[in-house]
Design an enzyme around this catalytic site. Sequence first.
Site, mmCIF file in Angstrom:
data_model
loop_
_atom_site.group_PDB
_atom_site.id
_atom_site.type_symbol
_atom_site.label_atom_id
_atom_site.label_comp_id
_atom_site.label_asym_id
_atom_site.label_seq_id
_atom_site.Cartn_x
_atom_site.Cartn_y
_atom_site.Cartn_z
ATOM 1 N N SER A 1 0.872 -1.286 -0.023
ATOM 2 C CA SER A 1 0.008 -0.154 0.079
ATOM 3 C C SER A 1 1.089 1.345 0.141
ATOM 4 C CB SER A 1 -1.168 -0.203 1.108
ATOM 5 O OG SER A 1 -1.736 -1.006 1.297
HETATM 6 N N1 SAH Z 1 -0.879 -4.607 4.312
HETATM 7 C C1 SAH Z 1 -0.223 -4.997 3.114
HETATM 8 C C2 SAH Z 1 -1.121 -4.525 1.901
HETATM 9 C C3 SAH Z 1 -1.133 -5.857 0.946
HETATM 10 S S1 SAH Z 1 -2.303 -5.483 -0.497
HETATM 11 C C4 SAH Z 1 1.120 -4.192 2.829
HETATM 12 O O1 SAH Z 1 1.447 -3.463 4.001
HETATM 13 O O2 SAH Z 1 1.770 -4.586 2.143
HETATM 14 C C5 SAH Z 1 -3.503 -6.958 0.231
HETATM 15 C C6 SAH Z 1 -3.243 -8.149 0.566
HETATM 16 O O3 SAH Z 1 -4.495 -8.881 0.991
HETATM 17 C C7 SAH Z 1 -2.616 -9.083 -0.725
HETATM 18 O O4 SAH Z 1 -1.627 -9.788 -0.255
HETATM 19 C C8 SAH Z 1 -3.495 -10.339 -0.664
HETATM 20 O O5 SAH Z 1 -3.163 -11.392 -1.010
HETATM 21 C C9 SAH Z 1 -4.185 -10.300 0.727
HETATM 22 N N2 SAH Z 1 -5.887 -10.612 0.829
HETATM 23 C C10 SAH Z 1 -6.770 -10.520 -0.216
HETATM 24 N N3 SAH Z 1 -7.872 -11.207 0.240
HETATM 25 C C11 SAH Z 1 -7.332 -11.931 1.429
HETATM 26 C C12 SAH Z 1 -8.103 -12.743 2.216
HETATM 27 N N4 SAH Z 1 -9.324 -13.167 2.458
HETATM 28 N N5 SAH Z 1 -7.410 -13.212 3.734
HETATM 29 C C13 SAH Z 1 -6.227 -12.718 3.755
HETATM 30 N N6 SAH Z 1 -5.472 -11.990 2.878
HETATM 31 C C14 SAH Z 1 -6.053 -11.564 1.740
#
Ligand code: SAH
Length: 215
Positions: free
Chosen positions: A66
Amino acid sequence: MEQIDSFRHRGMRTRLVQELAGKGISDANVLKAIGKIPRHLFLESSFVNFAYQDKAFPIAAGQTISQPYTVALQSQFLEVKAGDRILEVGTGSGYQAAVLVEMGVKLFSIERQRELYHRSTRLLSQLGYLARFFLGDGYKGLPSFAPFDKIIVTAGAPFIPRDLLTQLKVGGIMIIPLGDAKQVMMKITRLSEDDFEQEQMGECAFVPMLKGIVK
Ligand code: SAH
């Protein structure tokens, strides 16, 4: 990967913190955490020069780290207090997790992509950030570790998962991007066992929250 945190990195980080403050981030503890964490270690090495720009970037498995402003804003909306038990859905790069751990919380973070789960677990332990990571489906939360003071969802959710609501303490706060292509950042406060207050905190854009685990 450039493993060291150099004088140059620290200088770029100071400027990023100033930029975030200028964009309205006022929680001093959030700014302090962002000022400390070597974000360049959370990106693929080819993107190292972009690490301290206020932009989202691709990470492994087609996901994104993000934008720093988004991480800061979600952290600020959470009203983090040291010692809070916090559940994060979507570990991704582990950067948001590091920010929360740096702020002194007990963090539990779930990721559905095996590759990201392994990388982030390894990276955070190398950097000395203590948190508990789980490979799982964030729609279900972590019932055996509930209740949580705060829940932060870092993927765009098509609806508010019921299991997450039930795992929030009374008085607790959940921050969740709600919607499909674009989302509205929602702040949900659990007022009592049965009452939840919902506030819209502005527009945002996250990768989608998907079901199940990717082996
Ligand atoms: N907090 C992260 C943002 C990553 S983007 C950071 O600081 O980098 C969102 C993430 O959510 C992705 O890695 C994706 O695989 C995950 N995601 C999507 N749906 C999900 C679910 N149902 N359970 C767990 N993770 C999920």
